[in-house]
Motif scaffolding. Structure first.
Motif, short mmCIF file in Angstrom:
data_model
loop_
_atom_site.label_atom_id
_atom_site.label_comp_id
_atom_site.label_asym_id
_atom_site.label_seq_id
_atom_site.Cartn_x
_atom_site.Cartn_y
_atom_site.Cartn_z
N TYR A 132 0.77 -1.12 -0.18
CA TYR A 132 -0.09 0.10 0.04
C TYR A 132 0.70 1.17 0.08
CZ TYR A 132 -3.90 -2.97 1.31
OH TYR A 132 -5.06 -3.87 1.28
N ASP A 133 0.67 1.97 -1.15
CA ASP A 133 1.54 3.26 -1.21
C ASP A 133 2.81 3.38 -0.66
OD1 ASP A 133 1.55 6.15 -1.53
OD2 ASP A 133 1.02 6.57 0.31
N GLY A 134 3.86 2.42 -1.28
CA GLY A 134 5.24 2.39 -1.03
C GLY A 134 5.53 1.44 0.36
N LEU A 135 4.48 1.05 1.10
CA LEU A 135 4.75 0.16 2.10
C LEU A 135 4.44 -1.39 1.67
CD1 LEU A 135 5.70 0.00 5.27
CD2 LEU A 135 3.09 0.10 5.52
N CYS A 136 5.38 -2.31 1.86
CA CYS A 136 5.17 -3.43 1.43
C CYS A 136 5.59 -4.49 2.26
CB CYS A 136 6.16 -3.86 0.13
SG CYS A 136 6.08 -5.50 -0.49
N ARG A 202 4.48 3.06 14.12
CA ARG A 202 4.40 4.72 13.54
C ARG A 202 5.94 5.38 13.31
NH1 ARG A 202 -0.85 6.45 17.05
NH2 ARG A 202 -2.34 5.85 15.60
N GLU A 203 6.82 5.23 14.15
CA GLU A 203 7.95 5.70 14.31
C GLU A 203 8.84 5.27 13.25
OE1 GLU A 203 9.75 4.99 18.13
OE2 GLU A 203 8.72 6.64 19.18
N SER A 210 3.65 11.63 14.78
CA SER A 210 2.63 12.17 15.67
C SER A 210 1.30 12.43 14.99
CB SER A 210 3.04 13.55 16.10
OG SER A 210 3.43 14.43 15.18
N LYS A 211 1.42 12.40 13.69
CA LYS A 211 0.12 12.54 12.80
C LYS A 211 0.22 11.54 11.47
CE LYS A 211 0.23 17.76 13.00
NZ LYS A 211 0.46 19.05 12.26
N PRO A 212 -0.17 10.12 12.43
CA PRO A 212 -0.17 9.06 11.51
C PRO A 212 -1.20 8.98 10.50
CG PRO A 212 -1.31 8.62 13.54
CD PRO A 212 -0.57 9.90 13.60
N ARG A 213 -0.43 8.59 9.08
CA ARG A 213 -1.60 8.48 8.00
C ARG A 213 -2.05 7.11 7.60
NH1 ARG A 213 -0.28 7.80 2.71
NH2 ARG A 213 1.84 8.05 2.96
N THR A 217 -5.75 5.95 14.88
CA THR A 217 -6.29 5.54 16.19
C THR A 217 -8.05 5.97 16.10
OG1 THR A 217 -4.19 6.02 17.53
CG2 THR A 217 -6.49 6.17 18.79
N ILE A 218 -8.67 5.18 16.41
CA ILE A 218 -10.17 5.19 16.29
C ILE A 218 -10.50 5.40 17.98
CG2 ILE A 218 -12.42 4.60 15.53
CD1 ILE A 218 -10.36 5.14 13.30
N ARG A 219 -10.75 6.72 18.22
CA ARG A 219 -10.95 6.99 19.55
C ARG A 219 -11.98 6.32 20.11
NH1 ARG A 219 -9.10 11.20 22.35
NH2 ARG A 219 -8.39 12.32 20.51
N GLY A 220 -11.78 5.71 21.56
CA GLY A 220 -12.86 4.81 22.08
C GLY A 220 -12.92 3.43 21.48
N MET A 221 -12.04 2.96 20.56
CA MET A 221 -12.38 1.69 20.06
C MET A 221 -10.96 0.89 19.62
SD MET A 221 -15.25 2.58 16.87
CE MET A 221 -15.37 0.93 16.44
N GLY A 222 -10.18 1.76 18.90
CA GLY A 222 -8.76 0.85 18.80
C GLY A 222 -7.99 1.60 17.41
N TYR A 223 -7.60 0.70 16.86
CA TYR A 223 -6.62 0.99 15.70
C TYR A 223 -7.22 0.35 14.29
CZ TYR A 223 -3.33 2.06 19.41
OH TYR A 223 -2.78 2.98 20.63
N LYS A 224 -6.91 1.33 13.25
CA LYS A 224 -7.17 0.58 11.84
C LYS A 224 -6.03 0.96 10.83
CE LYS A 224 -10.18 3.63 9.82
NZ LYS A 224 -11.41 4.03 9.23
N PHE A 225 -5.83 0.29 9.82
CA PHE A 225 -4.88 0.43 8.77
C PHE A 225 -5.55 1.21 7.64
CE2 PHE A 225 -2.19 -0.09 5.21
CZ PHE A 225 -0.98 0.12 5.47
#
Length: 227
Positions: A132-136, A202-203, A210-213, A217-225
């Protein structure tokens, strides 16, 4: 797309039965009637899982299993042995030479499929390269590239990233991530452990951590890619 599976069985009726049930459950199947053909298919297609009969012509299942584990130095592929040999010593030997599971004949094909799915949940689901967008991420090689530059990840970071990238735009709660990734760990895994792994990821993969694309983070729920 589910992982390709290599079925090595000289009995054509049994081989066809296994193939039918695996196909019915969405798996691509490679078929080999003997050990030599199994080697050819393994080298060409690199399957994620092998259903392996022991008593094979040309090259036995035991020899083929040892070849995969030692000569090919491959511990990523899962091996389920099928055999009419039902003595405890036979089962122990099969596991010692490299099998992950041992099923005796006659067997229930639905049960075999369940074993396949359980095995892939634990050790597999790692055949498909995802980009996805340069990340493999290349699961079989345990390698991650960011714009063609190799990124070093720890074991837990890698498995976390693979899980998220395998399910783009799906929200994972911290509890689900713990259950999916760390169910077999001896140590207690806490929510803050997941947060720490996300922070490290993220690092390594975000232009501005600090501004992950990518990992949101989905507030109150968790994470998604996000793809």
């Amino acid at each position: 797309m589910k992982e390709p599976i290599l079925v090595v069985e000289d009995d054509v009726m049994i081989r066809n039965l296994i193939t039918i049930y695996l196909n019915k459950n969405g798996y691509d199947v490679l078929e080999a009637e003997d050990g030599e053909r199994a080697k050819e298919l393994f080298l060409k297609h690199h399957p994620c899982l092998i259903v392996l009969d022991l008593m094979l012509p040309k090259i036995s299942g035991e020899v083929f299993c040892k070849w995969v584990r030692k000569d090919m130095n491959n511990n990523d592929v899962s091996i389920i042995m099928l055999s009419a040999k039902s003595q405890i010593g036979d089962k122990i030997n099969g596991l010692q030479i490299g099998a992950d599971n041992y099923i005796t004949k006659p067997f229930n094909p639905d049960e075999l499929v369940a074993h396949v799915e359980a095995m892939l949940r634990r050790t597999g689901m790692m055949c498909q390269k995802i980009t996805y967008d340069g990340l493999c991420i290349m699961p079989r090689k345990r390698e991650v590239l960011l714009y063609d530059k190799s990124i070093h990840l720890t074991k837990h970071e890698f498995e976390l990233l693979y899980l998220l990238m395998s399910h783009p735009n799906t929200v994972f709660t911290r509890e689900r991530l713990v259950n999916e990734l760390y169910a077999y760990d001896e140590q207690d895994i806490l929510d803050r452990t997941i947060d720490a792994h996300i922070k490290k990821l993220r690092e390594k993969i975000e232009a501005v951590p600090s501004k992950p694309r990518r990992i949101r983070t989905i507030r109150g729920m968790g994470y998604k890619f996000v793809n």
